[in-house]
Design a protein around this motif. Structure first.
Motif, short mmCIF file in Angstrom:
data_model
loop_
_atom_site.label_atom_id
_atom_site.label_comp_id
_atom_site.label_asym_id
_atom_site.label_seq_id
_atom_site.Cartn_x
_atom_site.Cartn_y
_atom_site.Cartn_z
N LEU A 1 -20.18 -30.41 -36.43
CA LEU A 1 -20.96 -31.51 -37.00
C LEU A 1 -20.16 -32.28 -38.02
O LEU A 1 -20.11 -33.52 -38.01
CB LEU A 1 -22.23 -30.94 -37.63
CG LEU A 1 -23.07 -31.87 -38.52
CD1 LEU A 1 -23.65 -32.98 -37.68
CD2 LEU A 1 -24.17 -31.08 -39.20
N LEU A 2 -19.49 -31.57 -38.92
CA LEU A 2 -18.67 -32.23 -39.94
C LEU A 2 -17.50 -32.96 -39.31
O LEU A 2 -17.14 -34.06 -39.74
CB LEU A 2 -18.18 -31.18 -40.94
CG LEU A 2 -19.25 -30.43 -41.74
CD1 LEU A 2 -18.62 -29.37 -42.63
CD2 LEU A 2 -20.06 -31.40 -42.58
N LEU A 3 -16.91 -32.36 -38.27
CA LEU A 3 -15.78 -33.01 -37.59
C LEU A 3 -16.22 -34.29 -36.91
O LEU A 3 -15.52 -35.31 -36.98
CB LEU A 3 -15.17 -32.04 -36.58
CG LEU A 3 -13.98 -32.57 -35.77
CD1 LEU A 3 -12.83 -32.92 -36.71
CD2 LEU A 3 -13.53 -31.54 -34.74
N LEU A 4 -17.39 -34.26 -36.26
CA LEU A 4 -17.90 -35.45 -35.59
C LEU A 4 -18.13 -36.58 -36.57
O LEU A 4 -17.81 -37.74 -36.30
CB LEU A 4 -19.19 -35.11 -34.85
CG LEU A 4 -19.82 -36.24 -34.03
CD1 LEU A 4 -18.91 -36.64 -32.89
CD2 LEU A 4 -21.19 -35.82 -33.50
N ALA A 5 -18.70 -36.26 -37.74
CA ALA A 5 -18.95 -37.28 -38.75
C ALA A 5 -17.64 -37.88 -39.26
O ALA A 5 -17.54 -39.09 -39.47
CB ALA A 5 -19.74 -36.67 -39.91
N LYS A 6 -16.63 -37.04 -39.43
CA LYS A 6 -15.33 -37.52 -39.91
C LYS A 6 -14.68 -38.44 -38.89
O LYS A 6 -14.15 -39.50 -39.25
CB LYS A 6 -14.42 -36.32 -40.18
CG LYS A 6 -13.07 -36.71 -40.77
CD LYS A 6 -12.24 -35.47 -41.09
CE LYS A 6 -10.89 -35.86 -41.68
NZ LYS A 6 -10.07 -34.65 -42.01
N VAL A 7 -14.73 -38.07 -37.62
CA VAL A 7 -14.15 -38.91 -36.56
C VAL A 7 -14.86 -40.25 -36.49
O VAL A 7 -14.23 -41.30 -36.34
CB VAL A 7 -14.24 -38.18 -35.21
CG1 VAL A 7 -13.87 -39.13 -34.06
CG2 VAL A 7 -13.32 -36.97 -35.20
N LYS B 1 -15.16 -46.17 -37.22
CA LYS B 1 -15.86 -47.32 -37.78
C LYS B 1 -14.95 -48.12 -38.71
O LYS B 1 -14.96 -49.36 -38.71
CB LYS B 1 -17.11 -46.85 -38.53
CG LYS B 1 -17.96 -48.01 -39.03
CD LYS B 1 -19.25 -47.50 -39.66
CE LYS B 1 -20.09 -48.67 -40.14
NZ LYS B 1 -21.36 -48.22 -40.77
N LYS B 2 -14.14 -47.42 -39.49
CA LYS B 2 -13.23 -48.09 -40.41
C LYS B 2 -12.19 -48.88 -39.63
O LYS B 2 -11.84 -50.01 -39.99
CB LYS B 2 -12.54 -47.06 -41.31
CG LYS B 2 -11.65 -47.68 -42.38
CD LYS B 2 -11.09 -46.61 -43.30
CE LYS B 2 -10.20 -47.23 -44.37
NZ LYS B 2 -9.63 -46.19 -45.28
N ALA B 3 -11.69 -48.29 -38.53
CA ALA B 3 -10.69 -48.98 -37.72
C ALA B 3 -11.28 -50.23 -37.07
O ALA B 3 -10.63 -51.28 -37.02
CB ALA B 3 -10.17 -48.02 -36.64
N CYS B 4 -12.52 -50.14 -36.58
CA CYS B 4 -13.19 -51.31 -35.98
C CYS B 4 -13.41 -52.41 -37.01
O CYS B 4 -13.23 -53.59 -36.73
CB CYS B 4 -14.52 -50.90 -35.37
SG CYS B 4 -14.36 -49.86 -33.89
N ALA B 5 -13.79 -52.00 -38.22
CA ALA B 5 -14.03 -52.98 -39.28
C ALA B 5 -12.74 -53.70 -39.66
O ALA B 5 -12.73 -54.91 -39.86
CB ALA B 5 -14.63 -52.29 -40.51
N ASN B 6 -11.64 -52.95 -39.71
CA ASN B 6 -10.35 -53.56 -40.04
C ASN B 6 -9.90 -54.53 -38.94
O ASN B 6 -9.35 -55.59 -39.21
CB ASN B 6 -9.29 -52.47 -40.23
CG ASN B 6 -9.52 -51.65 -41.49
OD1 ASN B 6 -10.18 -52.12 -42.42
ND2 ASN B 6 -9.00 -50.44 -41.52
N ALA B 7 -10.15 -54.14 -37.68
CA ALA B 7 -9.77 -55.01 -36.56
C ALA B 7 -10.58 -56.30 -36.58
O ALA B 7 -10.04 -57.38 -36.34
CB ALA B 7 -9.99 -54.26 -35.24
#
Length: 307
Positions: free
Chosen positions: A271-277, A282-288
């Motif tokens: 669960l924690l890993l999924l949230a981190k991924v 989301k950050k990469a999409c926002a930067n793009a």
């Protein structure tokens, strides 16, 4: 769908599931001879009383929207609530909750079949590993009626959460919860009368407390599953298992074994890993998107359309 993040929706489910444990704990304090259908009716009655003040100012026509879906959810919930009382009073709190948390895994194929949701490898793996953790916790050597009851509860939880998608989005959370309980009351009252037990109002206070905690959980589910596709956040439901373990220790003296700790780790870590991924994606999409907006060509196009 709203634009709330997956992380926000998962946090809501984590908080809701931890609070829901106290509802289960109150149910576990009931006497063995309690009239189950009466208690379920008391839970719905007290839930409606709690919610009415929050819906008093709402216009009456808004309550008729999506009534068939509210009715379906209400009777699924009623069916599951009866089995929940039996399951919780027949096995340790943490074990019962571990089986309840098969619901997120059940939601994955249901969401794929009925809502055509895309199943990502990460969400499927998280659900599978989490369910392996559930199996490690309960170590099923045989299937009894208590375990079957708990699995029925898991199925009803999965169905109810998925059907949230069918509810009118203009209704408030309080309206949604009020309708789900009120529409099911005729059936629960009929079952209580059919049960034929002498009416005993002693469990009413326990029912009110259980309703209060479960309403908070239900509210977090409504907000979360309206915000994000269920396959992305359903594994957050597993988090309440840790709360069940802790409450079981402190309230009922149910000391967990090593298998419980291992199973819990298998449930929580993916669960924690999924949230981190998800946060990284989301950050990469926002930067793009920001890079595209900042290009000169895009700026010129924006100015020309404004004119």
């Amino acid at each position: 769908m709203s634009n709330k993040s997956v992380g926000y929706a998962m946090l809501l489910l984590i908080v809701g599931n931890l609070i829901a444990v106290f509802s289960d704990a109150l149910i576990k304090t009931l006497d063995d001879g309690v009239a189950v259908f009466q208690f379920v009716f008391f839970r719905q009655l007290t839930a409606v009383i709690i919610l009415l003040p929050f819906c008093a100012k709402n216009a009456l026509p808004s309550f008729t929207q999506g009534l068939k879906w509210h009715a379906l959810r209400a009777h699924i919930w009623l069916f599951g609530a009866v089995f929940m009382v039996f399951a919780i009073n027949s096995m340790p709190l943490a074990t019962a909750n571990a089986i309840f948390y098969a619901a997120p895994l059940i939601m994955l194929p249901l969401a794929f079949v009925f809502f055509r949701e895309k199943l990502t490898k990460k969400s499927v793996m998280t659900g599978v590993v989490g369910f392996i953790g559930v199996l490690v916790v309960i170590r099923p050597t045989h299937i009894d009626w208590a375990a079957i009851s708990a699995l029925v509860v898991a199925l009803t939880l999965a169905g109810n959460n998925l059907l949230i998608r069918k509810l009118p989005t203009n209704q408030t959370v309080a309206q949604t919860l009020l309708l789900t309980n009120a529409v099911g009351m005729p059936a629960s009252l009929g079952l209580a009368l059919w049960e034929g037990e002498t009416w005993n109002w002693t469990p009413l206070l326990t029912a009110a407390g259980s309703s209060f905690f479960i309403l908070i959980y239900a509210a977090t589910c409504v907000v979360a599953y309206r915000s994000v596709e269920s396959n992305k956040i359903a594994s957050a439901e597993y988090s309440g298992l840790l709360g069940a373990v802790l409450v079981g220790i402190l309230w009922f003296g149910e000391i967990p074994e090593v298998e419980m700790l291992i199973g819990s780790a298998l449930i929580i870590l993916p669960l924690l890993l999924l949230a981190k991924v998800e946060r990284k994606q989301k950050k990469a999409c926002a930067n793009a998107e920001q890079s595209t907006i900042d290009t000169p060509l895009e700026s010129e196009f924006s100015l020309s359309t404004e004119r």
